[in-house]
Structure formats: C-alpha cells, structure tokens
Design a protein around this motif. Structure first.
Motif, PDB file in Angstrom:
ATOM      1  N   ILE A   1       0.827  -1.192   0.000  1.00 24.15           N
ATOM      2  CA  ILE A   1       0.000   0.000   0.000  1.00 24.15           C
ATOM      3  C   ILE A   1       0.862   1.243   0.000  1.00 24.15           C
ATOM      4  N   PHE A  26      -8.418   3.213  -2.286  1.00 23.16           N
ATOM      5  CA  PHE A  26      -8.501   2.423  -1.048  1.00 23.16           C
ATOM      6  C   PHE A  26      -7.329   2.621  -0.103  1.00 23.16           C
ATOM      7  N   ASN A  27      -6.249   3.233  -0.560  1.00 21.22           N
ATOM      8  CA  ASN A  27      -5.050   3.346   0.277  1.00 21.22           C
ATOM      9  C   ASN A  27      -5.263   4.195   1.523  1.00 21.22           C
ATOM     10  N   TYR A  85      -7.348   2.533   4.137  1.00 25.35           N
ATOM     11  CA  TYR A  85      -6.622   1.392   4.703  1.00 25.35           C
ATOM     12  C   TYR A  85      -5.583   1.875   5.712  1.00 25.35           C
ATOM     13  N   SER A 124     -12.222   1.077   2.921  1.00 27.48           N
ATOM     14  CA  SER A 124     -11.176   0.643   2.004  1.00 27.48           C
ATOM     15  C   SER A 124     -11.666  -0.499   1.112  1.00 27.48           C
ATOM     16  N   TRP A 137     -10.272  -2.343  -2.084  1.00 23.74           N
ATOM     17  CA  TRP A 137      -9.229  -3.164  -1.453  1.00 23.74           C
ATOM     18  C   TRP A 137      -9.619  -4.630  -1.566  1.00 23.74           C
TER      19      TRP A 137
END
Length: 125
Positions: free
Chosen positions: A3, A50-51, A54, A76, A81
C-alpha cells in the motif's frame, strides 16, 4: 506492504508503528496524527482510492480504536481493497485481527475474490 506509504519516514505509518512498538509512543503518535490529517485531506478532496482508508484503519488499530479502524477498513474494501491476505498478516492490524467483525470482513472479502477468480476462469475457458 503493497500500500501507499509516503517516502519520508516522518510520514510513514509503518515507521511510526516501529516507534510505537519500541516505546517511543509520543514520536509515533505525532507521526500518526500527521498521517491521519494527510489521509483525511485526501479523502475529503474526493479521492475514492482504497489506500488512505486502509492506512487510517491501520493507525486506528494500533492506537486501540477498534470501531474507527473497522469503519475505515470497510471503507477501504468498499473502495476496492481486495488484498485480504495482506490484511490477515498486516502487523498494524494485529489489535483487530481477533475481532468478529474483522473476521467476517475477511471472509466476505475472500469470497468476493473467489468469485472474481471464477469469472476470470470462465472467461478464458
């Protein structure tokens, strides 16, 4: 991890986690606060990747905020993700790994990935 982690260690949740584990909690919390601010700004700007969610999930898990961590992990996942295998071994998520909601999320995600693989297999037969 796979990530996004900023290049500078003063902005890295992974570096902050190492500090936290080595009882340099104030330094770690300072980095976590900076990363939270940066991630929230990214999300507020309309970015739906999504990073950032997350990373927020990781930080809140380390800080012991289970509900906030699970909320951001779900965001996420909702944003794409799919690397549940990473989540299952991510050391920053160790504080939520035994949570029933986390387990359900990973089971659901594993099933989604299996369906995706099945569709790919059907397409290429």
């Amino acid at each position: 991890l796979f990530i996004k982690t900023p290049g500078k260690k003063e902005h890295s949740p992974n570096y902050a986690w190492l500090l936290y584990k080595n009882n340099e909690k104030e330094k770690a919390l300072s980095i976590f606060r900076n990363v939270i601010k940066e991630s929230e700004q990214t999300i507020k700007s309309g970015n739906e990747e999504f990073n950032s969610p997350y990373i927020l999930s990781e930080i809140y898990a380390v800080m012991g905020n289970r509900e906030e961590s699970l909320k951001w992990l779900q965001t996420s996942i909702d944003n794409g993700w799919r690397l549940y295998r990473i989540s299952l071994i991510d050391p920053l998520l160790e504080n939520i790994r035994n949570d029933e909601k986390f387990k359900r999320m990973m089971t659901d995600l594993k099933e989604k990935v299996a369906v995706m693989w099945h569709k790919i297999e059907l397409e290429y037969k």
